[in-house]
Design an enzyme around this catalytic site. Structure first.
Site, mmCIF file in Angstrom:
data_model
loop_
_atom_site.group_PDB
_atom_site.id
_atom_site.type_symbol
_atom_site.label_atom_id
_atom_site.label_comp_id
_atom_site.label_asym_id
_atom_site.label_seq_id
_atom_site.Cartn_x
_atom_site.Cartn_y
_atom_site.Cartn_z
ATOM 1 N N TYR A 1 -9.704 -7.424 -5.693
ATOM 2 C CA TYR A 1 -8.473 -7.011 -6.365
ATOM 3 C C TYR A 1 -8.208 -7.794 -7.637
ATOM 4 C CZ TYR A 1 -6.687 -4.013 -2.683
ATOM 5 O OH TYR A 1 -6.506 -2.982 -1.812
ATOM 6 N N HIS B 1 -4.409 -8.921 3.580
ATOM 7 C CA HIS B 1 -5.857 -8.834 3.790
ATOM 8 C C HIS B 1 -6.288 -9.802 4.883
ATOM 9 C CE1 HIS B 1 -6.485 -7.358 -0.603
ATOM 10 N NE2 HIS B 1 -6.256 -6.362 0.208
ATOM 11 N N LYS C 1 6.081 0.929 13.002
ATOM 12 C CA LYS C 1 7.090 1.905 13.411
ATOM 13 C C LYS C 1 6.393 2.998 14.196
ATOM 14 C CE LYS C 1 9.498 0.965 9.166
ATOM 15 N NZ LYS C 1 8.585 -0.138 8.879
ATOM 16 N N ARG D 1 0.867 -1.180 0.000
ATOM 17 C CA ARG D 1 0.000 0.000 0.000
ATOM 18 C C ARG D 1 0.907 1.235 0.000
ATOM 19 N NH1 ARG D 1 -2.119 -3.657 3.923
ATOM 20 N NH2 ARG D 1 -4.256 -4.313 3.413
ATOM 21 N N ARG E 1 -0.989 -2.076 -6.950
ATOM 22 C CA ARG E 1 -1.370 -3.139 -6.008
ATOM 23 C C ARG E 1 -2.346 -4.109 -6.670
ATOM 24 N NH1 ARG E 1 -1.384 -4.399 -0.560
ATOM 25 N NH2 ARG E 1 -3.392 -4.815 0.398
ATOM 26 N N HIS F 1 -2.574 2.936 -6.329
ATOM 27 C CA HIS F 1 -3.283 1.719 -5.932
ATOM 28 C C HIS F 1 -3.415 0.727 -7.096
ATOM 29 C CE1 HIS F 1 -5.328 -0.226 -2.658
ATOM 30 N NE2 HIS F 1 -6.314 -0.557 -3.443
#
Length: 172
Positions: free
Chosen positions: A153, A144, A52, A28, A121, A118
Site C-alpha cells: 500500500y 492487515h 454485524k 475498505r 485507502r 480503493h
C-alpha cells in the site's frame, strides 16, 4: 492531492462525507458500507469497526480507528435518520456499487481519471507514512494481519524520497 481536492470540491455534503471518511480512516469499501452510527464515537473521536449480522471485517479483525478533527466535524453535520452512517433514502445501507458509481460520476465531472474507492485507502496509508507514522501502526490501522500486505500500500512520493536522500551526507 490535486485529484483529491478536485473530487471533494465536486461533492455534495453526503458524497464529501463518504470520500472524506475513506480518505481519513482507510476503511475498505465493505467496511464503510457497514458503518453504523453505533460504531462512531464523535466525543472521543474514534470509530469502532465491528462485526454485524452478515458482515465481519476482513480477517475478522475488529479494530478502533482514531478520527482526525476534520472528519469529526464532517460527520457531525450528517443526519442520523438511519442506523447506517451512509444510508440510502429509505434507510438501507449504501452498497459498494452505489459508492463507486457516485465516485465515477464525480471524478468524471471533476476531470479525474481512474478514480477508485480503493485508491483512498492507498492514499491514507501513504499519507500516514509520509507524515512519519511507523509501518506497524499503519498495518494496525488498515487491519492487515501481515506486514507484507501493508508494504504494498505504501508508495511515498518521489519528492519525499528525494528530500530524505538529500539529508544523507558523508560527514556526520
Amino acid at each position: 492531492q490535486a485529484e483529491t481536492d478536485k473530487i471533494l470540491a465536486a461533492c455534495d455534503q453526503m458524497d464529501r462525507a463518504i470520500f472524506a471518511t475513506l480518505l481519513l480512516t482507510g476503511l475498505r469499501k465493505e467496511e464503510l458500507g457497514h458503518l453504523a452510527w453505533s460504531d462512531v464515537d464523535l466525543q472521543h473521536a474514534t470509530l469502532h469497526l465491528t462485526a454485524k449480522d452478515g458482515f465481519a471485517p476482513k480477517d475478522y479483525e475488529e479494530r478502533e480507528i482514531p478520527l482526525p478533527p476534520d472528519l469529526v466535524q464532517i460527520l457531525r453535520t450528517l443526519p442520523r435518520e438511519a442506523d447506517w452512517v451512509f444510508a440510502s433514502g429509505n434507510g438501507n445501507r449504501l452498497g459498494r456499487n452505489e459508492m463507486l458509481r457516485r465516485l465515477k460520476n464525480i471524478a468524471e465531472g471533476a476531470g479525474v481519471k481512474q478514480a477508485t474507492l480503493h485508491k483512498f485507502r492507498h492514499t491514507y496509508a501513504t499519507r500516514l507514512l509520509e507524515d512519519g507514522c511507523d509501518i506497524v501502526t499503519v498495518q494496525h490501522l488498515l487491519g492487515h494481519s501481515d506486514l507484507k500486505t501493508t508494504r504494498k500500500y505504501l508508495s511515498p512520493a518521489q519528492e519525499r524520497a528525494r528530500k530524505a536522500v538529500n539529508r544523507l551526507t558523508l560527514f556526520v
